[in-house]
Design an enzyme around this catalytic site. Structure first.
Site, PDB file in Angstrom:
ATOM      1  N   GLY A 228       0.958  10.431  -2.826  1.00  0.00           N
ATOM      2  CA  GLY A 228       0.209   9.579  -3.485  1.00  0.00           C
ATOM      3  C   GLY A 228       0.946   8.385  -3.773  1.00  0.00           C
ATOM      4  N   PRO A 230       2.717   4.408  -3.921  1.00  0.00           N
ATOM      5  CA  PRO A 230       3.913   4.425  -5.348  1.00  0.00           C
ATOM      6  C   PRO A 230       3.321   4.145  -6.724  1.00  0.00           C
ATOM      7  CG  PRO A 230       3.752   3.363  -3.156  1.00  0.00           C
ATOM      8  CD  PRO A 230       2.986   3.976  -3.323  1.00  0.00           C
ATOM      9  N   THR A 232       2.560   5.951  -9.386  1.00  0.00           N
ATOM     10  CA  THR A 232       1.525   7.048  -9.832  1.00  0.00           C
ATOM     11  C   THR A 232       1.832   8.110 -10.837  1.00  0.00           C
ATOM     12  OG1 THR A 232       1.254   8.498  -7.622  1.00  0.00           O
ATOM     13  CG2 THR A 232      -0.208   6.204  -7.708  1.00  0.00           C
ATOM     14  N   GLY A 233       3.669   8.671  -9.904  1.00  0.00           N
ATOM     15  CA  GLY A 233       4.264   9.323 -11.608  1.00  0.00           C
ATOM     16  C   GLY A 233       4.393  10.059 -10.616  1.00  0.00           C
ATOM     17  N   LYS A 234       5.429  10.681  -9.146  1.00  0.00           N
ATOM     18  CA  LYS A 234       5.318  11.653  -9.280  1.00  0.00           C
ATOM     19  C   LYS A 234       7.157  11.883  -9.428  1.00  0.00           C
ATOM     20  CE  LYS A 234       4.851   9.572  -4.868  1.00  0.00           C
ATOM     21  NZ  LYS A 234       4.384   8.734  -4.977  1.00  0.00           N
ATOM     22  N   THR A 235       8.041  11.523  -9.393  1.00  0.00           N
ATOM     23  CA  THR A 235       9.110  11.723  -9.730  1.00  0.00           C
ATOM     24  C   THR A 235       8.980  11.627 -11.306  1.00  0.00           C
ATOM     25  OG1 THR A 235       9.946  10.107  -8.163  1.00  0.00           O
ATOM     26  CG2 THR A 235      11.624  10.907 -10.077  1.00  0.00           C
ATOM     27  N   GLU A 451     -14.298 -22.879  -7.435  1.00  0.00           N
ATOM     28  CA  GLU A 451     -14.623 -21.788  -8.649  1.00  0.00           C
ATOM     29  C   GLU A 451     -16.118 -22.254  -9.169  1.00  0.00           C
ATOM     30  OE1 GLU A 451     -12.537 -19.856  -8.194  1.00  0.00           O
ATOM     31  OE2 GLU A 451     -11.756 -21.096  -7.504  1.00  0.00           O
ATOM     32  N   HIS A 454     -17.969 -19.701  -7.118  1.00  0.00           N
ATOM     33  CA  HIS A 454     -17.720 -18.679  -7.130  1.00  0.00           C
ATOM     34  C   HIS A 454     -18.968 -18.173  -8.385  1.00  0.00           C
ATOM     35  CE1 HIS A 454     -16.036 -17.868  -3.497  1.00  0.00           C
ATOM     36  NE2 HIS A 454     -14.387 -18.907  -3.739  1.00  0.00           N
ATOM     37  N   ASP A 526     -11.521 -16.887   1.301  1.00  0.00           N
ATOM     38  CA  ASP A 526     -12.603 -16.268   0.799  1.00  0.00           C
ATOM     39  C   ASP A 526     -13.198 -15.954   1.904  1.00  0.00           C
ATOM     40  OD1 ASP A 526     -12.113 -16.381  -1.701  1.00  0.00           O
ATOM     41  OD2 ASP A 526     -13.026 -18.440  -1.713  1.00  0.00           O
TER      42      ASP A 526
END
Length: 687
Positions: A228, A230, A232-235, A451, A454, A526
């Site tokens: 996954g 970095p 994302t909660g693997k450890t 802005e 946009h 842009d």
């Protein structure tokens, strides 16, 4: 955590009974023994060694000269020191009452012929002596070296022996056993990865009741690879496995296997698996396995002997495991593309679990999980915050809650409000407001129109996300920004939505052209994004009517870099010319479309730009009020207007027209414009 060695992890030392002192650590006991030994040697030397006589120092004139003339000097010796100094030591005829022996004296002088003649004239017996320089030279040359060696021994040699159990443990595994008392993480502390939790739940159930799976002939995977992005909660998921499973859990990083010396990593791998067999059933977690599990040949620069030997040892040990031993390998990486294919085959890492970025429901659960540790106010709306954080990982959301707490504490609040959460979200995503960056009036006017362009184009195109905020306050590297709040997570994009995105990106450049009759470098980002979308539409997604549904160009990536470094051209020069023409056509059409929208909304463009110059920031609802009513509504007026917008649009047959293109109602076109341009008919939609 205890270090993993050949013997099983040592148990905690027993707690001494009440009233008895706690024994000192082994390092202090060893130091105390050495200090006691040095003290004993000093005492023995002081006792056995002969004592040196104590000489009384007297001046040459008048004391020594009077002693000679009065015949009080019994005998003396002229001492010539190795350093060149000279002195006279001798005995007087007087008796020292303290010792009962003749008094001793010493005179520091320069020996001359006159002094020698005077001693002979007075009849004083004297002699010349020179001390042996061997011992003094030995002490002055050898003693510093011995002190230096001793210092090195105590500071380095003993410390290395105590920490690493000697040089023989250099190849021992550095895996640490997780202490169950300190690790309180369970599946209740993990949110947003429900599928991954279900898959690893089977591993825990197998360790608790293996016969349940073996009854039908099934076997648990020997290895589980968590993949996954970095953060994302693997450890964290691995720590939750350790908290749920009632078995030993060993943790080690992939970088702990790689050393300067070839063969050390392989030795540590073998030792780690040997300890795993002794503690079976158990789980061994290898974090960042790509540090040791990279492909053994990338085609560029050859290989790495130490890493390849370590990987070979890992492959052999994993393939040699028996499932019934109950030893399961869990590894985590964010680069599965660089792992060796032999490591991913069935029999080693049988199961590969993708720990993906959380969706909107998962993000809300993660926010609620971290919100338990802080004080939230009554105005909290975590669902709104979750909607506005697509692409955020669990680590980003934890950082968002922490930043909100810091912002609330900085302004002296007692709780965290919704404004703090939104400001923290904007800070994490776009950067902190840089009010210290001063802009002159011309630059502010340029940024305001840019802005505003946009915002108007993004509001008027059919398929666009709702506006969240428009600001000309510098944030991060941008001088201003137009922020959108996605309604949901999107995993695919249609051609019409991509064209609307390109038109919105061109809104800033189109506003500069209309309002200032000039263009600036402010549209650099842009133009880059719009050009990337156009090229992907033509070359990758087959969205060009002229070229049809086909893909052009094959990317070539470096295995160890993971980035595109070249594009293989598999088409003719004529096709390449057509690709460039299609990309240019898409960009020009997007610019013309944005220009047409802003031309019709010219008065609204001026009004929004003027409000931005005055207030610096406008909320998305305020922009929509100006475009619909030519002014900003108060809360009561906005509440009355919102029910009319609440019902989804339907056609005469009752079918929803929510995703259809819109057009102004009769009488609301260019011929019947108000002070702010054509009003957008909220629910009048046509094909």
């Amino acid at each position: 955590m205890t270090e993993m060695n050949e013997a099983p992890p040592a148990a905690k030392p027993p707690t001494p009974p009440p009233g008895k002192p706690t024994p000192p650590p082994p390092a202090l006991r060893g130091l105390a023994v050495w200090l006691l030994l040095v003290a004993v040697v000093a005492i023995v030397y002081h006792t056995v060694a002969p004592r040196q006589p104590r000489y009384e120092t007297i001046p040459f004139n008048p004391d020594f000269t009077e002693y000679m003339t009065q015949n009080r000097v019994r005998e003396c010796e002229v001492v010539l020191e190795p350093g060149g100094t000279q002195q006279i030591r001798g005995q007087l005829n007087e008796i020292d009452e303290a010792t009962g022996k003749p008094r001793l004296f010493r005179v520091d002088i320069v020996v001359t012929d006159d002094l020698i003649g005077e001693l002979r004239a007075q009849g004083i017996a004297f002699k010349f002596t020179s001390p042996n320089p061997f011992w003094s030279q030995l002490v002055s040359s050898v003693l510093p070296f011995l002190l230096f060696v001793g210092l090195l021994y105590f500071l380095f040699a003993r410390q290395m022996r105590m920490a690493g159990r000697g040089a023989m443990s250099f190849g021992k595994s550095r895996a640490r056993m997780l202490n169950r008392e300190k690790n309180q993480v369970t599946f209740e502390d993990v949110a947003g990865v429900e599928e991954a939790k279900e898959e690893v739940q089977e591993i825990i159930e197998f360790l608790k009741d293996p016969k349940r799976f073996q009854r039908l002939g099934g076997r648990i995977p020997k290895g589980v690879l968590l993949m996954g992005s970095p953060g994302t909660g693997k450890t964290l998921l691995a720590r939750a496995i350790a908290g749920e499973a009632q078995v030993p859990f060993f943790s080690i990083s992939g970088s702990d296997f790689v050393e300067m010396f070839v063969g050390v990593g392989a030795s540590r791998v073998r030792d780690m698996f040997e300890q795993g067999k002794k503690h079976a059933p158990c789980i061994i977690f290898i974090d960042e396995i790509d540090a040791v599990g990279r492909s053994r040949f990338s085609g560029i620069g050859g290989g790495h002997d130490e890493r390849e030997q370590t990987l070979n040892a890992l492959l052999v040990e994993m393939d040699g495991f028996e499932t019934q031993e109950g030893v399961i390998i869990v590894a985590a990486t964010n680069r599965p593309d660089v792992l060796d294919p032999a490591l991913l085959r069935p029999g080693r890492f049988d199961r590969q679990i993708v720990v993906d970025l959380p969706n909107v429901e998962g993000r809300e659960e993660i926010l609620r999980l971290h919100a338990k540790r802080v004080k939230l106010g009554s105005t909290k709306d975590l669902h709104r915050v979750a909607r506005g954080t697509p692409g955020f990982s669990g680590a980003d959301l934890m950082n968002l809650i922490n930043e909100a707490a810091l912002l609330a504490a900085r302004r002296g609040a007692k709780q965290i409000d919704l404004e703090d959460l939104e400001e923290a979200r904007d800070k994490v995503r776009w950067g902190r407001e840089r009010r210290s960056r001063t802009l002159d009036d011309q630059e502010k006017k340029l940024t305001a129109y840019h802005e505003a362009g946009h915002a108007i184009v993004l509001h008027d195109v059919p398929e666009s996300e709702p506006l969240h905020k428009v600001t000309i306050i510098p944030r991060g590297a941008a001088l201003g920004s137009t922020m959108q709040l996605p309604e949901k997570d999107r995993y695919t994009q249609s051609r019409s939505r991509l064209l609307d995105m390109m038109a919105g990106l061109m809104g800033g450049r189109a506003a500069e052209t209309l309002a200032l009759n000039d263009i600036t470098t402010g549209a650099q980002s842009d133009l880059r994004q719009a050009s990337h979308i156009a090229r992907m539409m033509v070359c990758e997604w087959g969205m060009s009517p002229l070229l049809g549904p086909q893909s052009f160009g094959e990317r070539e990536e470096l295995l160890f870099l993971g980035r595109e470094v070249a594009r293989h051209i598999d088409h003719s020069d004529n096709t390449a010319r057509q690709i460039d023409q299609e990309i240019s056509r898409l960009l020009n059409e997007a610019f013309e479309r944005a220009t047409a929208i802003l031309t019709q909304r010219r008065e609204a463009l001026d009004q929004i730009a003027q409000l931005l110059l005055e207030r610096e920031t406008l909320d998305g609802r305020e922009v929509m009020d100006i475009l619909a009513h030519c002014r900003i509504l108060d809360p009561a007026e906005r509440t009355e207007a919102e029910p009319a917008m609440a019902k989804p649009p339907t056609d005469e047959a009752g079918q929803s027209t929510e995703n259809r293109a819109w057009a102004p109602a009769p009488g609301c076109g260019a011929a019947a414009t108000g002070p702010c341009g054509p009003a957008r008919a909220p629910w009048l939609w046509v094909y």
